[in-house]
Design an enzyme around this catalytic site. Structure first.
Site, mmCIF file in Angstrom:
data_model
loop_
_atom_site.group_PDB
_atom_site.id
_atom_site.type_symbol
_atom_site.label_atom_id
_atom_site.label_comp_id
_atom_site.label_asym_id
_atom_site.label_seq_id
_atom_site.Cartn_x
_atom_site.Cartn_y
_atom_site.Cartn_z
ATOM 1 C CB CYS A 261 39.016 62.360 -3.020
ATOM 2 S SG CYS A 261 37.582 61.445 -3.627
ATOM 3 C CG ASP B 186 40.619 104.366 -17.450
ATOM 4 O OD1 ASP B 186 41.097 104.800 -18.519
ATOM 5 O OD2 ASP B 186 40.836 104.885 -16.340
ATOM 6 C CG ASP C 120 43.919 106.600 -16.880
ATOM 7 O OD1 ASP C 120 43.937 107.348 -17.868
ATOM 8 O OD2 ASP C 120 43.439 106.920 -15.779
#
Length: 819
Positions: free
Chosen positions: A81, A700, A500
């Site tokens: 649990c 990038d 890009d």
């Protein structure tokens, strides 16, 4: 209490580094003493308590000498649990050198970030085991599938045993209510006392045999002051059993009318909870199907050339450089480069694209992909954990084990949930004893046991991790890998996706899109033969454009290149010039009508150059990096979802505008330097909201890191992929749409699960306590409470499994593959 830490540092190179690191560390809050050793590259620090460790590490980070860190993953048995999850995380966070710890109920694992060298996985496993949950370092070979299968088989066995013992108890206790003649038969045959004794014996067997697992976990947890779900089951079933046993053997202890037995409640509760756990285990097995499927992709053995002989070896024994032989139809065992042979390889497990890819000398192979009809030999380049498949498995595991921000609310509730339930149950019993009708003790017992049983927080613990497991697994099957779990939640709220251009929206290599005037194959043949002498990408594009022309036997001499302008040479006795308009202007060669033909090409952002044979202009070429087949469809899908798009590229304005026009992108930032891409992302964030950035190159990486979500093209550079939150394995931009759809669907699924889990407890705990009795005279039976508790967990798991059925647009097949 004060503790002394030994921290391995990175970035130390000289005595001045030592001084700066010492100063930074000594100045951190909570650090009373610090020293740094250059020879061992370690820092020794005395801190007031473990709470001071983050401040010490932050100080070292700011100074430029961060402590080395590592990630440890443990397999944990015995979690049932959300409360178990909280206690495991608390235990781990208290260990020496641990920075963070996350336990996952669905995967039954714990992921720990720690300072390297301060503790070991074995020590952490021992700490968790001492807290009541069997923990161990996972077996990398089978990913615990065998252990889970054995556990499920054992659970099924004890469930059947419990059911076999419980059914007679239910028949004896309830048969007379359903079929009154049965009650008469029992009274006239074995009698009332013998009936109850049989129930007592069978119920005791249920609790002591199949139900023993609840006592083994629940009682120690209660004694440690950390009650969990097992504790609630133990208290509920024990209360029903003890009350009934006393009512049977010592009825004089009870007020008149209160000496009633509830053996069937204790037995049925145990059986139903075991049944619920069995169904839960089966469903959890299906949620982990993605990892199991990935692991199964790697064959166990391979044929390798050793000492001139071809032998079969275990995959673990393959080393880099080995010559591995692949027969038709076999799975490729490890990553490598083809040395001999030719075939077509099914790479759908990596890219999600069903079209096989041609492989021959020099081409790369990925372990786990399937060879076609040809035989090949390749040199192993990556083995073990370094293979692409191993990295994919690791990324999927990390994503499936992630704890999303939405989980924070659940953690806050479950941290105090079980103790509160126990208090509510105690208050329920007290109120029934004080205000309830006769026999008050019986009513109090039924209400108290019902509250304990129905409130088990299983569904709350499963609500988030099961959806994450299924969602990220479905994404992996579609070629979308979530490297960081947070991205799964962040993507659903993205307002704008920035791209890009080169290698992201486009193919990443130039192709001849125009060669005018048409029908001049003889001239094209001579030009292509000259361009074949150059490695320039544009020159190679011309060679590909002439691939149907026979260039064999063409004589090329006196080749001379003028960088940035053109190329000249003698081809089969003819003088050939290829280059820009300025190149021909300097040569004094008139381009005539060809210059006019080239103007529309230039306006569309194409690279335009010309060719002349013996000082006569013959051809004009338009070269462009062509847009990927699915780019336009992906942009249209994003717009249909209400998401804006932008283009950020270092290319020229004309080229950028041409791509934007063809794809439907409205926001364009062109001629952007790599360092400025990050600034453009920041500007888009301030003006449009949450931004995702999609790129593939080293330049990038800053933008990928700064965006709210960074998505890297899987065919791009390692730097971009390592910086990104999500990897699109195939390079197909429909993967962006897929990733966002999976994010939205998964978070919607999580919210549904959490609503059900919280609403279930909020609605049924008062009912279990007896809220309906004053109005309708109805009490919730403990048996129905246990059934409802099990049903809530199964509902959450079943709802999560619906994510398996998500459908996505198929990537378009490239024309070359169709041919």
């Amino acid at each position: 209490m004060p503790q002394t830490l030994r921290l391995p540092l990175t970035g130390l190179s000289c005595a001045s580094c030592v001084k700066r690191a010492e100063t930074a560390l000594a100045g951190a809050e909570g650090v009373t003493q610090a020293s740094v050793n250059l020879a061992t590259e370690t820092a020794t620090a005395t801190i007031e308590n473990l709470d001071a460790l983050p401040a010490a590490l932050n100080a070292l980070d700011r100074a430029g000498y961060p402590a080395a860190q590592e990630t440890v993953r443990l397999s944990v048995d015995g979690m049932h649990c959300a409360s178990c999850v909280g206690r495991i995380e608390k235990t781990l966070k208290q260990q020496h050198g641990v920075l963070s710890a996350t336990a996952n109920l669905a995967t039954e694992t714990a992921t720990i970030e720690l300072v390297s060298g301060t503790t070991t996985g074995a020590d952490l496993a021992q700490a968790v085991t001492q807290a009541g949950y069997a923990a161990r370092m996972p077996d990398a070979q089978d990913h615990n599938q065998d252990q889970k299968a054995d556990a499920l088989e054992d659970l099924q066995r004890v469930t059947w045993i419990s059911a076999a013992l419980t059914i007679p108890v239910v028949v004896l206790a309830m048969g007379g209510h359903v079929f009154p003649p049965f009650h008469t038969f029992i009274m006239t045959s074995i009698g009332h006392v013998t009936d109850m004794v049989i129930q007592f014996v069978l119920t005791s067997l249920v609790l002591l045999w199949p139900g023993a697992r609840f006592f083994e976990k629940g009682v120690p947890a209660l004694l440690r002051g950390a009650p969990d779900m097992n504790t609630l089951v133990v208290l509920g079933t024990s209360a029903a059993w003890l009350y009934s046993t006393l009512a049977l053997f010592a009825p004089w202890l009870f007020p008149a009318g209160a000496a009633v037995v509830y053996f069937e409640a204790a037995a049925v509760i145990t059986t139903l909870i075991l049944l619920g756990r069995t169904l839960e285990a089966r469903a959890k097995g299906r949620t982990g199907a993605a990892i199991a499927r990935l692991v199964s992709l790697q064959p166990k053995t391979a044929r390798v050339m050793r000492d001139g002989h071809l032998i079969e070896v275990q995959i673990a024994n393959i080393v880099t450089g080995d010559a591995v032989h692949i027969r038709p139809g076999e799975r490729i065992p490890v990553d490598g480069t083809v040395t001999t042979g030719q075939s077509w390889v099914d790479e759908s497990m990596i890219t999600g694209e069903p079209v096989p890819v041609e492989k021959s000398h020099g081409h790369t192979l990925v372990g786990g992909t399937v060879n076609g009809s040809g035989a090949m030999t390749f040199a192993a380049t990556a083995v073990g954990d370094a293979t692409v498949l191993a990295q994919i498995i690791r990324m999927v595991e990390d994503a499936q084990g992630a704890k999303l921000p939405i989980q924070a609310t659940v953690d806050q509730v479950t941290a105090v949930f079980v103790p509160i339930v126990m208090i509510v149950a105690a208050l329920t019993v007290a109120l029934w004893l004080i205000f309830g009708p006769d026999p008050g003790l019986s009513y109090a017992l039924v209400a108290g046991v019902s509250v304990l049983i129905i409130a088990c927080p299983c569904a709350m613990g499963l609500a988030t991790p099961t959806s994450i497991m299924v969602g990220t697994g479905r994404a992996a099957a579609a070629g979308v890998l979530f490297r960081k779990g947070d991205a799964l939640q962040a993507l659903q709220d993205v307002d704008l996706v920035a791209f890009d251009k080169t290698g992201t929206l486009t193919q990443g290599k130039p192709e001849v899109v125009h060669c005018l005037p048409e029908g001049h194959d003889d001239a094209l043949r001579l030009v292509a033969a000259l361009e074949a002498q150059s490695e320039h990408p544009v020159a190679q594009a011309v060679v590909r454009a002439a691939e149907n022309l026979d260039l064999a036997g063409v004589q090329v001499t006196d080749v001379h290149a003028e960088p940035g302008h053109g190329l000249r040479g003698t081809v089969d006795g003819a003088l050939v010039h290829v280059g820009t308009a300025r190149f021909f202007e300097n040569l004094g060669i008139s381009l005539g009508a060809l210059e006019t033909l080239g103007q529309p090409m230039a306006q569309n952002g194409h690279t335009v150059f010309f060719a002349a044979i013996d000082h006569t202009a013959k051809l004009v070429f338009g070269v462009a990096d062509q847009i990927k087949p699915t780019t336009t469809a992906a942009i249209a899908d994003l717009h249909a979802m209400g998401i804006k798009t932008a283009l950020i590229t270092g290319d020229s304005h004309d080229a950028a505008q041409a791509v934007a026009r063809d794809t439907g992108i409205s926001i364009v930032h062109a001629q952007t330097l790599p360092k400025d891409k990050l600034n453009h992302v920041a500007h888009l964030q301030s003006s449009h909201g949450k931004v995702a950035f999609v790129g593939d190159g080293i330049n990038d990486a800053p933008a990928l890191a700064h965006a709210d979500v960074g998505l890297a093209i899987g065919t791009g550079t390692d730097v971009a992929i390592e910086t990104a939150d999500v990897v699109l394995m195939s390079g197909d931009l429909m993967g962006v749409v897929t990733a966002i759809k999976i994010s939205k669907a998964t978070l919607r699924n999580i919210r549904q699960n959490l609503f059900w889990a919280f609403a279930y407890n909020a609605a049924l705990i008062p009912v279990a306590a007896g809220l309906l009795f004053p109005f309708f005279g109805v009490m919730l039976s403990p048996m129905l409470a246990s059934a409802a508790m099990g049903a809530s967990s199964v509902f959450v798991l079943t709802n999560a499994l619906r994510l398996h059925r998500m459908q996505f647009a198929k990537p378009l097949t490239p024309p070359s593959a169709q041919a």
